[in-house]
Design a protein around this motif. Structure first.
Motif, PDB file in Angstrom:
ATOM      1  N   ALA A  33       0.830  -1.251   0.083  1.00 51.63           N
ATOM      2  CA  ALA A  33       0.036  -0.190  -0.048  1.00 51.63           C
ATOM      3  C   ALA A  33       0.751   1.294   0.093  1.00 51.63           C
ATOM      4  O   ALA A  33       1.229   1.793   1.058  1.00 51.63           O
ATOM      5  N   PRO A  34       1.362   1.545  -1.142  1.00 57.05           N
ATOM      6  CA  PRO A  34       2.377   2.886  -1.292  1.00 57.05           C
ATOM      7  C   PRO A  34       1.444   4.152  -0.893  1.00 57.05           C
ATOM      8  O   PRO A  34       0.373   4.161  -1.240  1.00 57.05           O
ATOM      9  N   PRO A  35       2.281   4.892  -0.186  1.00 56.78           N
ATOM     10  CA  PRO A  35       3.907   4.943   0.263  1.00 56.78           C
ATOM     11  C   PRO A  35       3.635   4.454   1.750  1.00 56.78           C
ATOM     12  O   PRO A  35       4.841   4.582   2.053  1.00 56.78           O
ATOM     13  N   LEU A  36       2.621   3.772   2.392  1.00 55.35           N
ATOM     14  CA  LEU A  36       2.499   3.593   3.761  1.00 55.35           C
ATOM     15  C   LEU A  36       3.552   2.209   3.855  1.00 55.35           C
ATOM     16  O   LEU A  36       4.168   2.113   4.919  1.00 55.35           O
ATOM     17  N   GLY A  46       8.472   1.815   2.789  1.00 53.02           N
ATOM     18  CA  GLY A  46       7.598   2.848   2.911  1.00 53.02           C
ATOM     19  C   GLY A  46       7.449   3.331   4.345  1.00 53.02           C
ATOM     20  O   GLY A  46       8.296   3.053   4.974  1.00 53.02           O
ATOM     21  N   ARG A 109      -7.331  11.699   6.060  1.00 49.48           N
ATOM     22  CA  ARG A 109      -8.217  11.343   4.816  1.00 49.48           C
ATOM     23  C   ARG A 109      -9.120  12.204   4.190  1.00 49.48           C
ATOM     24  O   ARG A 109      -9.497  13.139   5.137  1.00 49.48           O
ATOM     25  N   THR A 137     -10.222  -1.649   4.671  1.00 48.46           N
ATOM     26  CA  THR A 137      -9.367  -0.331   5.184  1.00 48.46           C
ATOM     27  C   THR A 137     -10.441   0.270   6.189  1.00 48.46           C
ATOM     28  O   THR A 137     -11.557   0.094   6.184  1.00 48.46           O
ATOM     29  N   THR A 176      -9.474   8.347   0.460  1.00 48.78           N
ATOM     30  CA  THR A 176      -8.436   7.446   0.794  1.00 48.78           C
ATOM     31  C   THR A 176      -7.467   8.638   1.777  1.00 48.78           C
ATOM     32  O   THR A 176      -7.682   9.639   2.076  1.00 48.78           O
ATOM     33  N   GLU A 180      -1.274   8.470   0.364  1.00 47.45           N
ATOM     34  CA  GLU A 180      -1.445   7.367  -0.728  1.00 47.45           C
ATOM     35  C   GLU A 180      -2.109   7.972  -1.966  1.00 47.45           C
ATOM     36  O   GLU A 180      -1.580   7.404  -3.111  1.00 47.45           O
ATOM     37  N   TYR A 183       0.668  10.062  -3.898  1.00 48.82           N
ATOM     38  CA  TYR A 183       1.761   9.072  -4.279  1.00 48.82           C
ATOM     39  C   TYR A 183       1.249   8.145  -5.700  1.00 48.82           C
ATOM     40  O   TYR A 183       2.038   8.190  -6.582  1.00 48.82           O
ATOM     41  N   ILE A 184       0.000   7.942  -5.593  1.00 47.32           N
ATOM     42  CA  ILE A 184      -0.354   7.030  -6.515  1.00 47.32           C
ATOM     43  C   ILE A 184      -0.631   7.894  -7.904  1.00 47.32           C
ATOM     44  O   ILE A 184      -0.245   7.408  -8.916  1.00 47.32           O
ATOM     45  N   TYR A 242       9.091   9.599   1.343  1.00 49.47           N
ATOM     46  CA  TYR A 242       8.267   9.056   0.602  1.00 49.47           C
ATOM     47  C   TYR A 242       7.191  10.132   0.170  1.00 49.47           C
ATOM     48  O   TYR A 242       6.441   9.641  -0.770  1.00 49.47           O
TER      49      TYR A 242
END
Length: 249
Positions: A33-36, A46, A109, A137, A176, A180, A183-184, A242
């Motif tokens: 689960a990038p970047p965690l 991560g 979030r 989640t 989310t 995350e 990053y994505i 990250y």
């Protein structure tokens, strides 16, 4: 564009890989689960993964990373013995089924969309018909407690690309963690589109958790190691490595 990972991230991975221990490896369950948390990345594991692996290295524990679907991992760890799990939000539903070792970071979030952002949950309930969230989640429980219907909550399995679904209009928004999403999106082919975000509407601490049946000495050793990493500023450096550049709201 991403910040180049700090060399400490790689150091954390190397430390863990080089530990010699007479004990059996500790099982650490974590999703990709990038970047965690990250399984296959040359710079480290991560924001949460590096901190926890460095803490385990400090106490001389050999670690075996277990990659299973996130809902299954949670059940297996809760019912097991001396199994570790990250990154686990401390929610009311989970409170009594795990041993909570230590918080690693706070996770804000928000809703991400391609249109005008909402400013609160009430607006989101009215505007969005389909909201993408990761299956298993804490986001699922947050939306349920805020009165969203099951039809509005689209639980995405590991490997389903929320950025792609958002770009195609198959979901109206993505709820989310802020790191995350950024990053994505930054690493996707859709980054030229104008991703918009709401204010942070929920926040929970991400913990290192253990099975309910967890060795007391292990818990205390890890709490101490994580506290020391935080006090020494090492945890902050590992997490910051990250973070992508953040767009305007």
């Amino acid at each position: 564009m991403f910040v180049v990972p700090n060399p400490l991230c790689l150091l954390a991975a190397l430390l863990v890989a080089g530990i010699a221990s007479a004990n059996e490896p500790i099982q650490l369950y974590m999703p990709d689960a990038p970047p965690l948390t990250m399984h296959h990345y040359e710079g480290g594991h991560g924001m949460v993964g590096d901190v926890v692996l460095t803490a385990l290295a400090r106490i001389g524990k050999l670690t075996h990373i277990v990659a299973e679907p996130w809902p299954r991992s949670q059940i297996r760890v809760a019912k097991g013995k001396d199994m570790l799990i990250i990154p686990l939000s401390r929610t009311p539903e989970r409170e009594h089924i795990y041993t909570w070792i230590a918080p690693i970071m706070e996770l804000e979030r928000a809703f991400f969309s391609l249109g005008e952002p909402v400013s609160n949950f009430a607006q989101a309930r009215q505007r969005y018909r389909r909201i993408g969230v990761g299956m298993g989640t804490a986001q699922v429980g947050i939306l349920q407690r805020e009165g969203f219907s099951d039809e509005q909550i689209v639980q995405l399995k590991l490997g389903e690309n929320p950025a792609h679904l958002l770009s195609l209009g198959r979901i109206d928004a993505w709820f989310t963690g802020v790191p995350e999403a950024l990053y994505i999106w930054e690493g996707s082919t859709y980054r030229k589109q104008n991703l918009r975000r709401s204010p942070a509407l929920a926040s929970t601490a991400l913990y290192l958790g253990c099975s309910k049946d967890c060795d007391a000495q292990l818990v205390e050793q890890l709490r101490t190691a994580i506290s020391e990493l935080e006090q020494d500023g090492v945890s902050l450096l590992l997490r910051q490595a990250y973070l992508p550049l953040q767009p305007d709201p």
